[in-house]
Design an enzyme around this catalytic site. Sequence first.
Site, PDB file in Angstrom:
ATOM      1  N   LYS A 160       0.398  -1.134   0.124  1.00 57.91           N
ATOM      2  CA  LYS A 160       0.027   0.283  -0.060  1.00 57.91           C
ATOM      3  C   LYS A 160       0.550   1.375   0.228  1.00 57.91           C
ATOM      4  O   LYS A 160       0.563   2.160  -0.846  1.00 57.91           O
ATOM      5  CB  LYS A 160      -1.130   0.008   1.132  1.00 57.91           C
ATOM      6  CG  LYS A 160      -1.906   1.567   1.434  1.00 57.91           C
ATOM      7  CD  LYS A 160      -2.578   1.499   2.078  1.00 57.91           C
ATOM      8  CE  LYS A 160      -4.077   2.768   2.403  1.00 57.91           C
ATOM      9  NZ  LYS A 160      -4.709   2.512   3.861  1.00 57.91           N
ATOM     10  N   GLU A 202      10.831  -4.511   4.801  1.00 58.94           N
ATOM     11  CA  GLU A 202      10.482  -6.141   4.016  1.00 58.94           C
ATOM     12  C   GLU A 202      10.284  -6.653   2.722  1.00 58.94           C
ATOM     13  O   GLU A 202      10.962  -7.021   1.517  1.00 58.94           O
ATOM     14  CB  GLU A 202       9.143  -6.717   4.785  1.00 58.94           C
ATOM     15  CG  GLU A 202       9.543  -7.782   6.665  1.00 58.94           C
ATOM     16  CD  GLU A 202       8.730  -6.647   7.295  1.00 58.94           C
ATOM     17  OE1 GLU A 202       9.355  -4.818   6.864  1.00 58.94           O
ATOM     18  OE2 GLU A 202       8.569  -6.733   8.154  1.00 58.94           O
ATOM     19  N   GLY A 259      -5.005  -2.236   4.753  1.00 56.71           N
ATOM     20  CA  GLY A 259      -4.273  -3.349   4.655  1.00 56.71           C
ATOM     21  C   GLY A 259      -4.974  -4.464   4.244  1.00 56.71           C
ATOM     22  O   GLY A 259      -4.645  -5.391   3.703  1.00 56.71           O
ATOM     23  N   ARG A 260      -5.490  -5.346   6.064  1.00 57.60           N
ATOM     24  CA  ARG A 260      -6.145  -6.227   6.224  1.00 57.60           C
ATOM     25  C   ARG A 260      -7.667  -6.127   5.633  1.00 57.60           C
ATOM     26  O   ARG A 260      -8.014  -7.620   5.725  1.00 57.60           O
ATOM     27  CB  ARG A 260      -6.110  -6.411   7.769  1.00 57.60           C
ATOM     28  CG  ARG A 260      -6.746  -4.776   8.401  1.00 57.60           C
ATOM     29  CD  ARG A 260      -6.443  -4.937  10.184  1.00 57.60           C
ATOM     30  NE  ARG A 260      -6.775  -3.867  11.051  1.00 57.60           N
ATOM     31  CZ  ARG A 260      -6.429  -2.981  10.553  1.00 57.60           C
ATOM     32  NH1 ARG A 260      -5.050  -2.797  10.018  1.00 57.60           N
ATOM     33  NH2 ARG A 260      -6.729  -1.779  11.595  1.00 57.60           N
ATOM     34  N   GLU A 312      -5.086  -7.333  14.302  1.00 57.67           N
ATOM     35  CA  GLU A 312      -4.739  -5.810  14.246  1.00 57.67           C
ATOM     36  C   GLU A 312      -5.630  -4.763  14.338  1.00 57.67           C
ATOM     37  O   GLU A 312      -5.565  -3.475  14.879  1.00 57.67           O
ATOM     38  CB  GLU A 312      -3.781  -5.608  12.879  1.00 57.67           C
ATOM     39  CG  GLU A 312      -2.756  -4.801  12.689  1.00 57.67           C
ATOM     40  CD  GLU A 312      -2.632  -5.194  10.984  1.00 57.67           C
ATOM     41  OE1 GLU A 312      -1.162  -5.120  11.307  1.00 57.67           O
ATOM     42  OE2 GLU A 312      -2.492  -4.398  10.639  1.00 57.67           O
ATOM     43  N   HIS A 321      -5.423 -33.632  17.650  1.00 56.09           N
ATOM     44  CA  HIS A 321      -4.210 -34.933  18.114  1.00 56.09           C
ATOM     45  C   HIS A 321      -2.783 -34.062  18.616  1.00 56.09           C
ATOM     46  O   HIS A 321      -1.447 -34.147  18.630  1.00 56.09           O
ATOM     47  CB  HIS A 321      -3.083 -35.283  17.105  1.00 56.09           C
ATOM     48  CG  HIS A 321      -5.095 -36.706  16.583  1.00 56.09           C
ATOM     49  ND1 HIS A 321      -5.113 -37.527  17.219  1.00 56.09           N
ATOM     50  CD2 HIS A 321      -5.694 -36.306  15.623  1.00 56.09           C
ATOM     51  CE1 HIS A 321      -5.767 -38.317  16.392  1.00 56.09           C
ATOM     52  NE2 HIS A 321      -6.747 -37.684  15.148  1.00 56.09           N
ATOM     53  N   LYS A 342       9.364  -1.056  13.964  1.00 59.01           N
ATOM     54  CA  LYS A 342       9.490  -0.827  12.914  1.00 59.01           C
ATOM     55  C   LYS A 342      10.734   0.360  13.475  1.00 59.01           C
ATOM     56  O   LYS A 342      11.956   0.173  12.772  1.00 59.01           O
ATOM     57  CB  LYS A 342       8.874  -0.288  12.498  1.00 59.01           C
ATOM     58  CG  LYS A 342       7.614  -0.896  11.969  1.00 59.01           C
ATOM     59  CD  LYS A 342       6.926  -0.053  10.749  1.00 59.01           C
ATOM     60  CE  LYS A 342       6.031  -1.210  10.601  1.00 59.01           C
ATOM     61  NZ  LYS A 342       4.336  -0.701   9.072  1.00 59.01           N
TER      62      LYS A 342
HETATM   63  O1  F6P Z   1       2.260  -4.279   9.946  1.00 62.64           O
HETATM   64  C1  F6P Z   1       1.649  -3.423   9.670  1.00 62.64           C
HETATM   65  C2  F6P Z   1       0.996  -2.588   8.423  1.00 62.64           C
HETATM   66  O2  F6P Z   1       0.933  -1.463   8.131  1.00 62.64           O
HETATM   67  C3  F6P Z   1       0.142  -3.620   8.147  1.00 62.64           C
HETATM   68  O3  F6P Z   1      -1.445  -3.259   8.637  1.00 62.64           O
HETATM   69  C4  F6P Z   1       0.132  -3.361   6.795  1.00 62.64           C
HETATM   70  O4  F6P Z   1      -0.991  -4.941   5.580  1.00 62.64           O
HETATM   71  C5  F6P Z   1       1.220  -4.109   6.652  1.00 62.64           C
HETATM   72  O5  F6P Z   1       2.412  -3.307   7.255  1.00 62.64           O
HETATM   73  C6  F6P Z   1       2.177  -3.666   5.145  1.00 62.64           C
HETATM   74  O6  F6P Z   1       2.293  -2.594   4.692  1.00 62.64           O
HETATM   75  P1  F6P Z   1       2.057  -1.705   3.377  1.00 62.64           P
HETATM   76  O7  F6P Z   1       1.033  -2.865   2.051  1.00 62.64           O
HETATM   77  O8  F6P Z   1       2.509  -0.547   2.853  1.00 62.64           O
HETATM   78  O9  F6P Z   1       3.403  -3.108   2.646  1.00 62.64           O
END
Ligand code: F6P
Length: 543
Positions: free
Chosen positions: A202, A208, A263-264, A349, A380, A508
Amino acid sequence: MTSSSTTWTDLVAISERVAPMRQLFETDPDRLAKHTIEAAGLVLDASKNRIDDALLAAMLSLAKSSAVEARRDAMFAGQKINLSERRAVLHVALRASRDAIYEADGKNVMPEVHAVLDHMEAFVGQVHGGAWTGHSGQRITDVIHIGIGGSDLGPRFACAALKAFHHTGLKVQFVANVDAHAIDDAVAGLDPASTLFIIASKTFTTAETMMNAHSARDWSLAGGVPEPELHRHFVAVSTNADAAKAFGIDVANMFGFWDWVGGRYSLWSAIGLPIALACGMDRFRELLAGARAMDTHFATAPLEDNMPVRLALIGIVNANLLGARSVCIAPYHQHLELLPAHLQQVEMESNGKSVDLEGLPVSHRTVPVIWGQPGTNAQHAYFQCLHQGTEWAPIDFVAVIDPGHRHFEHHRALLANCFAQSEALMRGKTTAEAKAELVAAGKDDAEAKRLGPHKTFPGNRPSNTIVLSRLDPASLGALIALYEHKVLVQGAIWNIDSFDQWGVELGKVLAKTIVDELEHAVPGTHDASTAALVDRARRLEAA
Ligand code: F6P
C-alpha cells in the site's frame, strides 16, 4: 461499551444465571432455531454457547445502545470512521456492483474501483492467454507475489483456499518474510525469463517488501533479464505510484488502490491480483460477489438476525463476561489452513487496542488472541487441553458439506470429527457417567473410582459451527466478510478504533536503529539484554 445503561457487571450477573448448555438443549426445543442464522450461503449455528434467552436479549440491547448501527452505517456512507488516521473505511466499495454509489470525500469511488478491476481483467487475460510474455517471448509460468501483512495474508489465504479453482499452467507463490530463505525458496528452480513478480505494498515503503523486491530484481538481472526489459517481469499494486515508478515499474503496469482501503481489508482490491491470476478473473469476481452478499445482509438484516452481529456478540460474551483469553479457529478443510493466520491480522491488528476513541484507557478486555489450525490435526495436538485443561477457549468450527472430491469415506470421517468435537465440548461427561461406562466395560468399582476423574469432561465449553455448502469463491468471500464485519461490531461495542494499527510502529523504528548498529558497528543505547544480543550478532557476523 459506549452509552448502554446496562453495565458489564449487570451482563456478567446475567451470564452467571445461564444454565449449563446440556440443560438448555433439553429444556428448550427451539434452541437450535433461535441460535441459527443463515445468510449469504453460510449457516452459523451458535446454539452451543453459554447464552440463553435473557442473555441474548441483554446482548442485543447492548448492541442497540452501543454505536453498532451508527458505525456500520457510517462505514457504508464513507465517513471517516478510522478516526486516528482520519480515513474512510470503504472495503465494501471494492466488492460493490458497477452501478452502486460509494462516496469518499464526496466523490463516487465506483468508477475508479471498476476501472482497476477491468485493468486486472485485461492483464490476467493477457497472462493466461500468452499475450503477456517475458523478455525473451516465453510465456509466464510462475508468479511471485511480494508483500507482507495485509498485502500478503489475504491473497495468500484466498489462493490456498481456492486451490481447486487454480488455472493450470501458472504457479503462484508468496514471499513476505525479510528472512531471505523465503525469497530463495520461492525462486529456486525457476527461470527468470518466465517469472513475473507482483510487488504489493500500500505504502511502497515497507522495509521487508522493498528488500525482497530489490532481491527479486537482482535475481532477474543476474538470470539474464535485460534491465530495459524488467518491466515485463515486474508489476506493482500500490497507492504510491511515484515510489513504484522510482523502483522501475512501468506506470501502465501499476494497479492502484486508495487510502480508504485498510491493509488487512485489501484482498478485494488489486492486492487480490494473485488470486485472479491463480483462479481467473471470473472466480475473483465471484469472490467479490460472495462478500457483497454478506455486506448486504450486514447492512440490512435486523440486529437479532444479523450473522456478523451475532458472531460478535458471542465473542463478547466469551471474552468479556466469561473471561476467555483466546479464540481457537478450527477449519475442517485442509485448504482453509491459513484461515487462522488471516483472521489473526483481521481481528488482532484491528481490535488489539487498549485506549478508546477519545484516547482514554478502556475498562474492559478487547480482542482475545486468535489461533488455530485445521481439524482433524488440531485434535491430536491441543484439543486435550480444550476438553479437560484449566485453560479453555471458545472455538469456531468451520465445516464444508460438499468436499469437492470423491473420497467420501475421508469426508464423512472429517465431518463426523468436526461435529463430535463441538458435541463433546458442550456435553462433557460427568464423573458418574465416566464410572458407569467403566463398570459397563468390565472394570471393578475400585478401578472405576480410580479412573473416573481422569475420564471426566467438564463440558459446557462453547463453540460456533459455521457451515459452508462447498468451498468456492462465493462462500469464501462471504466467510471472510463475515469476520470483517464481526470486527466492526466488536470495535463499536468496545468503543475503539478498529482501523488503525499504531502498535506496529515502535518495533519498526527500533529495528531500523539496530540495522544501522549491525551494519556500521556503532554502539547503540539499549537495555543490557538487547545490547548483548546485538553485540553477539555483530561479533558472529564479523567472524
Ligand atoms: O504491519 C503493519 C502494516 O502496516 C499492515 O497493516 C499492512 O498490511 C502491512 O504493514 C503492509 O503494509 P504495506 O502494504 O504498506 O506494505
